[in-house]
Design an enzyme around this catalytic site. Structure first.
Site, PDB file in Angstrom:
ATOM      1  N   LYS A   1      43.558 -73.534  27.402  1.00  0.00           N
ATOM      2  CA  LYS A   1      43.026 -72.215  27.750  1.00  0.00           C
ATOM      3  C   LYS A   1      42.629 -72.234  29.221  1.00  0.00           C
ATOM      4  O   LYS A   1      41.505 -72.601  29.579  1.00  0.00           O
ATOM      5  CB  LYS A   1      41.825 -71.863  26.871  1.00  0.00           C
TER       6      LYS A   1
ATOM      7  N   SER B   1      46.868 -64.009  23.518  1.00  0.00           N
ATOM      8  CA  SER B   1      45.426 -64.075  23.355  1.00  0.00           C
ATOM      9  C   SER B   1      44.939 -62.847  22.578  1.00  0.00           C
ATOM     10  O   SER B   1      45.309 -62.673  21.414  1.00  0.00           O
ATOM     11  CB  SER B   1      44.744 -64.204  24.720  1.00  0.00           C
TER      12      SER B   1
END
Length: 632
Positions: A209, A415
């Site tokens: 991430k 996401s």
């Protein structure tokens, strides 16, 4: 001889103010008068019915601006941007290009298609592949497709390569610039932390991430580089294969030419146009006038038309298609709701995905008895977790109401964009769609050291240990850090848990392909995050089949979106006409009014973070599910 009596300072002040008021009044009334005259003239010369589309017409597709799923600007702003060549609000809807090409394929009035792509700003490879496939179908139907450009970016060239003939200006300064994909960002840690004394505290789950890495690192992490290069190579190899197939060239030869670019340019003595011709990327080097002469010779000549041949532009052709639609169609509907842009809370305009506004569109489809199924077209890098959850709940509610939901992923659905997609009955994507990035992060800045540099200090009292602990002018308390990390951990558990439930997999299986890692559509399908390949058309057909609507002629497709106000539609139509457009450009009114109608679309890479960091009521921690996953 009498001298004129001089006025005192107070009198001069009031007289000056009065003159200024008079000047402003005259200026405003003159502008309003010119505007009224413009509207009347545009109504006189720009209105009326469309002239019939003549036989043997050439469809000229000359898009100017960004290729988008839905307009982010109102009709008036788009019209002014077109009239004044403004950079903002110049947009072309993907669906309009696709339906025009699909109609031209079988329209007996359309003899051929011409592509002039210099002003097109591609947004991503999935949408480009949709357009490329539509162009290829026109060519396969036996209709000639001609592409011309002064330069071709690699995105533009993917479309041009589908044509029967590709021409490049002999004086091209850019040539056909195939260079590969790259993703580079600026990293601010040294500037923020060492120079300014601002500490950015990152809380996340998932080593891949990397959205907020620029705030805390001086360079990309190894995990970020590994993940980005993995999906970029997949997308790039597919692009080389698409171009090679269209042009009859080997992808390996294309790649070799790129690697040897310096030698190739030197061999062509710096002439990029000649280099493109030598590499068989184009069929000839011709000026625009020479291309138009060829088109006039091979088509229906028309001395009154621009270029000397009978033609219809994209906007006019789509108006003809709209005019052919039945005024009152009572057939069952497959609704399409577009979710394009960053996801944030509240009621947001088109071009952004609002937790409340997008949920309201889905709710209206659920409440509409004429809507039997829905396609959610997602083109979003994500954003706020709660706003994403609001939209996901409405998707689930549609399914509970017995209405199938199919997701069609565009250029990116990552996401938070995946969060709103995961509960669909089926997920479609292009092999070059960017998706995944299942992960959560949060940012918390503290500026105590920055303030200390200028001699400013924060001090005071609080009734509890954590009273005032979220004050950004104070150092971060370790307990606060633990609280924020707990919230982020819980958000990741929610994300992976919901994906596991929606996709019929275990949490461990989801975690193995999650942890913030980004995938191409091809890679995502291999890992069970995507069900099938296809665009909006395939998703709509699937949704109709799930709702058992029968043959295509027994149902219709309808986009549900915020409609423009009547005045905006009317005035935008006036200034978009040829007469209105010419008058607007000549009058200079456009430049004056553009300042009032156009707001800047420029945004910093982490604009959504800035918005999310603003206090929303009493909320102190805002988990984010966002992916900075783009390539050029």
């Amino acid at each position: 001889m009498n001298q004129p009596r001089s006025r005192g300072p107070i009198a001069r002040l009031f007289i000056g103010l009065w003159d200024a008021v008079n000047f402003s009044r005259r200026l405003v009334f003159n502008l309003l008068f010119l505007l009224v005259v413009f509207v009347l003239l545009a109504a006189m010369f720009g209105g009326g019915k469309l002239a019939p589309l003549a036989e043997r017409s050439t469809l000229v597709i000359e898009p100017e601006g960004r290729l988008v799923e839905q307009y982010s600007c109102d009709p008036v702003s788009r019209a002014f941007a077109r009239a004044t060549n403004g950079e903002d609000c110049r947009e072309i809807r993907l669906r309009d290009v696709l339906r025009a090409l699909d109609a031209a394929r079988t329209d007996k009035r359309i003899d051929r298609v011409v592509l002039h792509l210099d002003e097109l700003q591609p947004s991503g490879f999935a949408s480009l592949r949709d357009v490329a496939a539509a162009i290829a179908k026109v060519k396969a139907a036996g209709k000639q497709v001609v592409a011309y450009g002064e330069n071709f970016s690699q995105g533009q060239y993917l479309l041009a390569a589908q044509a029967n003939k590709v021409y490049l200006d002999p004086m091209s300064q850019g040539g056909v610039m195939l260079e590969g994909l790259a993703g580079y960002r600026q990293y601010f840690r040294q500037g923020l932390q060492d120079k300014l004394g601002v500490d950015m505290h990152l809380f996340k789950v998932g080593e891949y991430k990397s959205a907020a890495e620029p705030y805390i690192l001086d360079a990309a992490s190894p995990e970020s580089k590994e993940a980005d290069l993995f999906w970029m190579n997949d997308v790039w190899q597919r692009m080389l294969a698409d171009i090679g197939k269209a042009r009859g060239l080997q992808p390996a030869a294309l790649a070799a030419n790129i690697d040897a670019m310096a030698e190739q340019v030197a061999g062509a003595k710096g002439d990029l146009a000649q280099m493109a011709l030598q590499q068989k990327l184009v069929d000839g080097l011709k000026t625009r006038e020479e291309v138009e002469d060829l088109l006039a010779e091979g088509g229906e000549a028309d001395d009154t038309a621009e270029g000397g041949f009978r033609q219809v532009d994209l906007d006019t052709y789509t108006q003809h298609l709209d005019g052919a639609l039945a005024p009152a169609d009572m057939r069952p509907q497959v609704a399409v709701v577009v979710a394009e842009g960053e996801i944030a809370g509240g009621d947001l305009p088109p071009g952004q995905v609002g937790g409340e506004s997008t949920a309201a569109l889905l709710r209206s489809a659920r409440d509409d008895d004429n809507v039997k199924a829905l396609v959610l077209r997602v083109n979003s890098p994500g954003g706020e977790v709660f706003a994403s959850e609001q939209i996901r709940r409405e998707v689930a509610a549609l399914k509970e109401a017995g209405k199938p939901v199919v997701v069609s992923m565009g250029d990116v659905a990552a996401s938070g964009g995946y969060w709103i997609s995961m509960n669909a009955d089926r997920i479609y994507a292009d092999p070059s769609t960017i998706t995944g990035s299942i992960g959560i992060f949060g940012l918390f800045p503290t500026a105590d050291r920055a303030l200390d540099k200028i001699g400013v200090h924060t001090d005071g009292v609080g009734t509890t240990k954590y009273a005032g602990a979220f004050d950004v002018t104070r150092a971060l308390d370790p307990g606060v850090g633990a609280i924020v990390q707990s919230v982020i951990d819980k958000g990741y558990r929610d994300f992976t848990g919901k994906v596991a439930q929606a996709r019929g997999r275990s949490v461990e299986q989801v975690d193995a392909v999650a942890r913030g890692r980004v995938w191409s559509g091809e890679q995502a399908k291999e890992r069970g995050l995507v069900d099938a390949f296809g665009g909006v058309e395939a998703a709509v057909a699937d949704a109709a089949a799930r709702a058992k609507l029968g043959k295509p002629e027994t149902w219709q497709t309808r986009y549900i979106e915020e409609s423009a106000k009547p005045f905006e539609q009317w005035f935008g139509g006036l200034v978009s006409s040829h007469a209105g457009l010419g008058l607007l450009r000549a009058s200079g009114i456009g430049e004056a009014l553009l300042l009032q109608h156009v707001t800047s679309q420029a945004a910093t890479p982490l604009r959504f973070v800035e918005n999310a960091l603003k206090q929303r009521g009493s909320v102190r921690v805002t988990p984010l599910a966002h992916c900075f996953c783009s390539a050029q």
